[in-house]
Design a protein around this motif. Structure first.
Motif, PDB file in Angstrom:
ATOM      1  N   LEU A  35       0.838  -1.194   0.000  1.00  0.00           N
ATOM      2  CA  LEU A  35       0.000   0.000   0.000  1.00  0.00           C
ATOM      3  C   LEU A  35       0.874   1.245   0.000  1.00  0.00           C
ATOM      4  CD1 LEU A  35      -2.840   1.337   0.350  1.00  0.00           C
ATOM      5  CD2 LEU A  35      -2.517   1.068   2.823  1.00  0.00           C
ATOM      6  N   LEU A  36       0.632   2.120  -0.965  1.00  0.00           N
ATOM      7  CA  LEU A  36       1.368   3.386  -1.001  1.00  0.00           C
ATOM      8  C   LEU A  36       0.849   4.307   0.098  1.00  0.00           C
ATOM      9  CD1 LEU A  36       3.247   5.520  -2.266  1.00  0.00           C
ATOM     10  CD2 LEU A  36       1.398   6.053  -3.881  1.00  0.00           C
ATOM     11  N   VAL A  37       1.752   4.728   0.973  1.00  0.00           N
ATOM     12  CA  VAL A  37       1.413   5.692   2.019  1.00  0.00           C
ATOM     13  C   VAL A  37       2.320   6.899   1.820  1.00  0.00           C
ATOM     14  CG1 VAL A  37       1.259   6.144   4.485  1.00  0.00           C
ATOM     15  CG2 VAL A  37       0.689   3.870   3.604  1.00  0.00           C
ATOM     16  N   ASP A  38       1.791   7.877   1.124  1.00  0.00           N
ATOM     17  CA  ASP A  38       2.567   9.080   0.833  1.00  0.00           C
ATOM     18  C   ASP A  38       2.788   9.885   2.120  1.00  0.00           C
ATOM     19  OD1 ASP A  38       2.692  12.139  -0.052  1.00  0.00           O
ATOM     20  OD2 ASP A  38       3.320  10.908  -1.754  1.00  0.00           O
ATOM     21  N   ARG A  39       4.004  10.318   2.325  1.00  0.00           N
ATOM     22  CA  ARG A  39       4.341  11.011   3.571  1.00  0.00           C
ATOM     23  C   ARG A  39       3.698  12.395   3.654  1.00  0.00           C
ATOM     24  NH1 ARG A  39      10.844   9.620   4.099  1.00  0.00           N
ATOM     25  NH2 ARG A  39      10.605   7.360   4.401  1.00  0.00           N
ATOM     26  N   ASP A  40       3.539  13.037   2.516  1.00  0.00           N
ATOM     27  CA  ASP A  40       3.035  14.405   2.515  1.00  0.00           C
ATOM     28  C   ASP A  40       1.527  14.474   2.294  1.00  0.00           C
ATOM     29  OD1 ASP A  40       5.625  15.496   2.875  1.00  0.00           O
ATOM     30  OD2 ASP A  40       6.019  15.239   0.728  1.00  0.00           O
ATOM     31  N   GLU A  41       1.006  13.670   1.385  1.00  0.00           N
ATOM     32  CA  GLU A  41      -0.418  13.701   1.057  1.00  0.00           C
ATOM     33  C   GLU A  41      -0.984  12.275   1.029  1.00  0.00           C
ATOM     34  OE1 GLU A  41      -0.957  15.841  -2.557  1.00  0.00           O
ATOM     35  OE2 GLU A  41      -0.228  17.725  -1.744  1.00  0.00           O
TER      36      GLU A  41
ATOM     37  N   ILE B  92      -8.208   1.113   2.230  1.00  0.00           N
ATOM     38  CA  ILE B  92      -8.801  -0.205   2.461  1.00  0.00           C
ATOM     39  C   ILE B  92      -9.304  -0.794   1.151  1.00  0.00           C
ATOM     40  CG2 ILE B  92     -10.760  -1.389   3.532  1.00  0.00           C
ATOM     41  CD1 ILE B  92     -10.443   0.609   5.896  1.00  0.00           C
ATOM     42  N   ALA B  93     -10.027   0.018   0.383  1.00  0.00           N
ATOM     43  CA  ALA B  93     -10.588  -0.460  -0.880  1.00  0.00           C
ATOM     44  C   ALA B  93      -9.505  -0.838  -1.875  1.00  0.00           C
ATOM     45  CB  ALA B  93     -11.511   0.602  -1.467  1.00  0.00           C
ATOM     46  N   VAL B  94      -8.460  -0.017  -1.980  1.00  0.00           N
ATOM     47  CA  VAL B  94      -7.446  -0.275  -3.000  1.00  0.00           C
ATOM     48  C   VAL B  94      -6.618  -1.512  -2.665  1.00  0.00           C
ATOM     49  CG1 VAL B  94      -5.450   1.062  -2.142  1.00  0.00           C
ATOM     50  CG2 VAL B  94      -5.943   0.955  -4.603  1.00  0.00           C
ATOM     51  N   ALA B  95      -6.385  -1.788  -1.393  1.00  0.00           N
ATOM     52  CA  ALA B  95      -5.651  -2.994  -1.017  1.00  0.00           C
ATOM     53  C   ALA B  95      -6.451  -4.241  -1.385  1.00  0.00           C
ATOM     54  CB  ALA B  95      -5.339  -2.981   0.473  1.00  0.00           C
ATOM     55  N   ALA B  96      -7.748  -4.218  -1.117  1.00  0.00           N
ATOM     56  CA  ALA B  96      -8.594  -5.349  -1.469  1.00  0.00           C
ATOM     57  C   ALA B  96      -8.635  -5.540  -2.983  1.00  0.00           C
ATOM     58  CB  ALA B  96     -10.005  -5.141  -0.923  1.00  0.00           C
TER      59      ALA B  96
ATOM     60  N   ALA C 279      -2.150   0.664  -4.717  1.00  0.00           N
ATOM     61  CA  ALA C 279      -1.610  -0.529  -4.077  1.00  0.00           C
ATOM     62  C   ALA C 279      -1.196  -1.523  -5.145  1.00  0.00           C
ATOM     63  CB  ALA C 279      -2.628  -1.158  -3.130  1.00  0.00           C
ATOM     64  N   VAL C 280      -0.276  -2.382  -4.781  1.00  0.00           N
ATOM     65  CA  VAL C 280       0.217  -3.444  -5.654  1.00  0.00           C
ATOM     66  C   VAL C 280      -0.141  -4.788  -5.033  1.00  0.00           C
ATOM     67  CG1 VAL C 280       2.337  -4.631  -6.356  1.00  0.00           C
ATOM     68  CG2 VAL C 280       2.094  -2.193  -6.766  1.00  0.00           C
ATOM     69  N   GLY C 281      -0.691  -5.672  -5.849  1.00  0.00           N
ATOM     70  CA  GLY C 281      -0.940  -7.040  -5.416  1.00  0.00           C
ATOM     71  C   GLY C 281       0.005  -7.973  -6.134  1.00  0.00           C
ATOM     72  N   LEU C 282       0.516  -8.976  -5.426  1.00  0.00           N
ATOM     73  CA  LEU C 282       1.442  -9.956  -5.992  1.00  0.00           C
ATOM     74  C   LEU C 282       0.898 -11.363  -5.782  1.00  0.00           C
ATOM     75  CD1 LEU C 282       4.764  -8.394  -4.661  1.00  0.00           C
ATOM     76  CD2 LEU C 282       3.977  -8.382  -7.043  1.00  0.00           C
TER      77      LEU C 282
ATOM     78  N   LEU D 124      -1.440  -3.538 -10.381  1.00  0.00           N
ATOM     79  CA  LEU D 124      -1.571  -2.206  -9.796  1.00  0.00           C
ATOM     80  C   LEU D 124      -3.040  -1.813  -9.738  1.00  0.00           C
ATOM     81  CD1 LEU D 124      -0.188   0.411  -8.789  1.00  0.00           C
ATOM     82  CD2 LEU D 124      -0.119   1.162 -11.187  1.00  0.00           C
ATOM     83  N   ALA D 125      -3.476  -1.308  -8.582  1.00  0.00           N
ATOM     84  CA  ALA D 125      -4.858  -0.863  -8.405  1.00  0.00           C
ATOM     85  C   ALA D 125      -4.853   0.563  -7.894  1.00  0.00           C
ATOM     86  CB  ALA D 125      -5.590  -1.769  -7.420  1.00  0.00           C
ATOM     87  N   ALA D 126      -5.902   1.314  -8.258  1.00  0.00           N
ATOM     88  CA  ALA D 126      -6.046   2.693  -7.795  1.00  0.00           C
ATOM     89  C   ALA D 126      -7.498   2.939  -7.428  1.00  0.00           C
ATOM     90  CB  ALA D 126      -5.595   3.671  -8.867  1.00  0.00           C
TER      91      ALA D 126
END
Length: 222
Positions: free
Chosen positions: A24-30, A38-42, A98-101, A90-92
């Motif tokens: 899951l991408l967690v941007d430090r600034d925004e 939650i939705a994008v990880a699923a 988020a990236v699923g493998l 890749l999902a948005a």
């Protein structure tokens, strides 16, 4: 052995040993909002499966507990994951990515994935997602972190997908719309009667009590 090729085990792994990594991408600034994360990880979880359903790791993994590991990465590390794993999905959703493998042995994760943090992943509340024909319903009374809730949402969506039949194709054709609803314990259990897929109960390895009902999917119309 390169990280981009996954992990080659000397022996066939068992279902218990396999885990699906989700980054899951967690941007430090925004940072994105909680429900978007939650939705994008699923969504990343199931898109990885639909991208390569013939991968022999999937049926073995699905025969177990659908173990997932939601790990967070800042923008720099997220870009490294994209470059290092060409088999990624890749999902948005909104501002979240988020990236699923595919599943891989949990004790032999590539170093790039293994050093990404799992616990303590939190996103700000953000703007609620617009209603969607497919909604992942979460038991908000459990006080799950964003990362934990994302893993439970992914469990629920994947469990629904495996038994969805033509509905899964219709959902994909509609652009994979995903909504998130976080309900009180009372409303969560009451709404479970309308669940389209199974109600997920957590093993209790982290954060919450074993057997806690965490998530399910409700599909209205596509």
């Amino acid at each position: 052995m390169s990280e981009s090729s996954g992990v080659a085990a000397p022996e066939e792994p068992t279902a218990r040993e396999l885990v699906q990594p989700i980054v899951l991408l967690v941007d430090r600034d925004e940072p994105a909002g909680r429900d978007e994360g939650i939705a994008v990880a699923a969504l990343a979880s199931v898109k990885a499966y639909r991208q390569d359903p013939g991968n022999p790791a999937w049926p073995l993994w699905a025969a177990g507990a659908f173990a997932k590991s939601v790990r967070r990465a800042d923008a720099k590390m997220f870009a490294k994951v994209l470059a290092s794993f060409p088999d990624h999905a890749l999902a948005a959703v909104g501002a979240a990515s988020a990236v699923g493998l595919p599943p891989m042995p949990s004790e032999r994760l590539p170093k790039l994935l293994a050093k990404l943090q799992v616990s303590g992943t939190q996103l700000p509340e953000g703007v609620p997602l617009a209603p969607q024909p497919l909604t992942i319903v979460l038991n908000d009374s459990l006080g799950m972190s964003t990362g934990k809730a994302a893993a439970q949402a992914a469990h629920a969506l994947f469990a629904w997908l495996l038994d969805a039949g033509p509905a899964a194709d219709a959902w994909a054709a509609a652009g994979f719309p995903v909504g998130v609803a976080r309900l009180s314990a009372r409303d969560f259990h009451k709404g479970a009667r309308k669940a389209t897929g199974p109600v997920i109960h957590d093993a209790g390895r982290t954060e919450i009590e074993p057997g806690s009902a965490t998530a399910y999917v409700v599909l209205t119309a596509l």
